[in-house]
Design a protein around this motif. Structure first.
Motif, PDB file in Angstrom:
ATOM      1  N   VAL A  21     105.921 -53.223  -6.430  1.00  0.00           N
ATOM      2  CA  VAL A  21     106.124 -53.997  -5.483  1.00  0.00           C
ATOM      3  C   VAL A  21     105.078 -53.995  -4.690  1.00  0.00           C
ATOM      4  N   ARG A  22     104.534 -55.202  -4.283  1.00  0.00           N
ATOM      5  CA  ARG A  22     103.572 -55.233  -3.113  1.00  0.00           C
ATOM      6  C   ARG A  22     103.792 -56.317  -2.200  1.00  0.00           C
ATOM      7  N   GLY A  23     103.267 -56.467  -1.154  1.00  0.00           N
ATOM      8  CA  GLY A  23     103.504 -57.588   0.012  1.00  0.00           C
ATOM      9  C   GLY A  23     104.228 -56.728   1.045  1.00  0.00           C
ATOM     10  N   SER A  24     104.364 -57.649   2.139  1.00  0.00           N
ATOM     11  CA  SER A  24     105.118 -57.219   3.369  1.00  0.00           C
ATOM     12  C   SER A  24     106.159 -58.354   3.692  1.00  0.00           C
ATOM     13  N   GLY A  25     107.239 -57.815   4.575  1.00  0.00           N
ATOM     14  CA  GLY A  25     108.235 -58.617   5.046  1.00  0.00           C
ATOM     15  C   GLY A  25     108.919 -59.432   3.933  1.00  0.00           C
ATOM     16  N   ASP A  26     109.015 -60.737   4.410  1.00  0.00           N
ATOM     17  CA  ASP A  26     109.491 -61.644   3.369  1.00  0.00           C
ATOM     18  C   ASP A  26     108.717 -62.113   2.088  1.00  0.00           C
ATOM     19  N   ASN A  27     107.627 -61.613   2.119  1.00  0.00           N
ATOM     20  CA  ASN A  27     106.276 -62.005   1.047  1.00  0.00           C
ATOM     21  C   ASN A  27     106.443 -60.934   0.094  1.00  0.00           C
ATOM     22  N   LYS A  28     107.340 -60.234  -0.429  1.00  0.00           N
ATOM     23  CA  LYS A  28     107.107 -59.194  -1.262  1.00  0.00           C
ATOM     24  C   LYS A  28     106.925 -59.787  -2.844  1.00  0.00           C
ATOM     25  N   VAL A  29     106.297 -59.094  -3.661  1.00  0.00           N
ATOM     26  CA  VAL A  29     106.189 -59.811  -5.256  1.00  0.00           C
ATOM     27  C   VAL A  29     106.348 -58.600  -6.184  1.00  0.00           C
ATOM     28  N   LEU A  30     106.578 -58.565  -7.209  1.00  0.00           N
ATOM     29  CA  LEU A  30     106.280 -57.664  -8.511  1.00  0.00           C
ATOM     30  C   LEU A  30     104.919 -58.158  -8.847  1.00  0.00           C
ATOM     31  N   ARG A  31     103.996 -57.079  -8.832  1.00  0.00           N
ATOM     32  CA  ARG A  31     102.695 -57.394  -9.254  1.00  0.00           C
ATOM     33  C   ARG A  31     102.563 -56.516 -10.719  1.00  0.00           C
ATOM     34  N   THR A  32     101.685 -57.072 -11.689  1.00  0.00           N
ATOM     35  CA  THR A  32     101.120 -56.470 -12.867  1.00  0.00           C
ATOM     36  C   THR A  32     100.465 -55.187 -12.311  1.00  0.00           C
ATOM     37  N   ILE A  33     100.858 -54.133 -13.407  1.00  0.00           N
ATOM     38  CA  ILE A  33     100.152 -52.742 -12.985  1.00  0.00           C
ATOM     39  C   ILE A  33      98.666 -52.754 -13.105  1.00  0.00           C
ATOM     40  N   LYS A  34      98.167 -51.954 -12.089  1.00  0.00           N
ATOM     41  CA  LYS A  34      96.564 -51.931 -12.207  1.00  0.00           C
ATOM     42  C   LYS A  34      96.319 -50.547 -12.939  1.00  0.00           C
ATOM     43  N   ILE A  35      95.790 -50.482 -13.893  1.00  0.00           N
ATOM     44  CA  ILE A  35      95.206 -49.408 -14.926  1.00  0.00           C
ATOM     45  C   ILE A  35      93.733 -48.786 -14.795  1.00  0.00           C
ATOM     46  N   LYS A  36      93.577 -47.671 -14.299  1.00  0.00           N
ATOM     47  CA  LYS A  36      92.315 -46.977 -14.113  1.00  0.00           C
ATOM     48  C   LYS A  36      91.875 -46.785 -15.612  1.00  0.00           C
TER      49      LYS A  36
END
Ligand SMILES: [Zn+2]
Length: 121
Positions: A21-36
């Motif tokens: 989950v990323r974003g704020s308020g009503d602009n939330k998204v499911l984002r691809t995982i960032k891998i180190k």
């Protein structure tokens, strides 16, 4: 300096987990995982690249394989069976089988053939 990859799973951004989950308020998204890169590389050799550097988990790895299987196979197609030279050693040894009788079972000896594969290398 650390390098990162985005998970290559084609459906990574659709899996409903808090970590996506990323974003704020009503602009939330499911984002691809960032891998180190190198997160599970304990070899002390950072040049070794593993699938862990490109996939957040086995589910994303197998989603990728399923979606791109035809292309992956095309990289190194197997058109003939491979063979490994071996020597086969057959030995006779005494063994037993059980024969059912009215009073239970009885052990019956017989000569069995054991096949052992000896690798040539
Ligand atoms: Zn993923």
């Amino acid at each position: 300096m650390s390098n990162y990859n985005w998970c290559h799973g084609p459906n990574c951004h659709t899996k409903e987990t808090q970590s996506r989950v990323r974003g704020s308020g009503d602009n939330k998204v499911l984002r691809t995982i960032k891998i180190k890169q190198g997160r599970y590389n304990y070899s002390g050799r950072p040049e070794l690249i593993t699938y862990d550097d490109y996939f957040c988990g086995n589910h994303c790895l197998f989603d990728f394989i399923r979606e791109h299987l035809t292309s992956i196979i095309a990289i190194a197609p197997r058109r003939e069976a491979l063979e490994t030279p071996i020597k086969v050693e057959k030995t006779k040894e005494e063994s037993y089988r059980y024969k059912w009788t009215e009073n239970g079972s009885e052990r019956v000896p017989y000569m069995a053939t054991r096949t052992t594969i000896k690798n040539n290398s």
